[in-house]
Design an enzyme around this catalytic site. Structure first.
Site: not given
Length: 210
Positions: A13, A88, A123, A156, A167
């Protein structure tokens, strides 16, 4: 053109908002940024938000919507905008409606949970210079070492598998129902996963008729 970008965390996004904002010459309104700006500028609603933040509490919907309404009334939003990060939840979408904030299109980036997990858990970030890599899509020249400054790369906490799954679960329970809400209003546009940033931008512009 007044837009909302929807999609799971890691669906792209932020990246698409940045590109489309330049292509359509409309600002991206990121909730986090305007919240910080309202607090910094000590606007009446910013001061109210600060009280909650200082107390370690979540800023309530009506304060968030108030800050958004304040920002959207500024001259640079006259020709349209992209809203990133809100709504949200269904109550936030309803509150935007009640505040008279309407949208021309709500674009949902459709990316499977498996793909999101691969993207996010792959990542790696350099804590020293902030450079980011991906073990499959954009690996460093030497595994585990930053190309730019030679420091060790790390994963991370946000990108660890258990965090990503948590999430995604929150997204499916709280945010995904917005698709039905905006579909009923006739403004929902679905963009299936395209496999690359450029192809996704092209698909988004197509559904917007641009």
């Amino acid at each position: 053109m007044k837009l909302i970008l929807l999609g799971a965390p890691g669906a792209g996004k932020g990246t698409q908002a940045e590109i489309i904002s330049k292509k359509l010459n409309i600002p991206t309104i990121s909730t986090g940024n305007i919240l910080r700006a309202a607090v910094k500028n000590q606007t009446p609603i910013g001061l109210k938000a600060k009280e909650y933040m200082d107390a370690g509490a979540l800023v309530p919907d009506e304060v968030i919507i108030g800050i958004i309404a304040e920002r959207l009334a500024e001259p640079d939003c006259e020709g349209g905008y992209i809203l990133d990060g809100v709504p949200r939840t269904l109550p936030q979408a309803e509150a935007l409606d009640q505040a008279g904030i309407r949208f021309d299109a709500v674009v949902s980036l459709e990316v499977s949970d498996e793909e999101i997990e691969q993207r996010m858990t792959g990542r790696r970030t350099c804590l020293k210079c902030g450079a980011t890599y991906h073990v499959v899509a954009a690996p460093p020249k030497v595994e585990g070492v930053c190309d730019k400054c030679g420091e060790a790369l790390s994963q991370r906490k946000d990108d660890k598998p258990e965090t990503v799954r948590a999430r995604l679960a929150t997204y499916h329970s709280e945010t995904e129902p917005l698709k039905g809400y905006y579909e009923a209003k006739g403004v929902l546009k679905l963009v299936p996963n395209q496999g690359s940033i450029d192809a996704t931008t092209k698909a988004v512009l197509e559904v917007l008729g641009k």
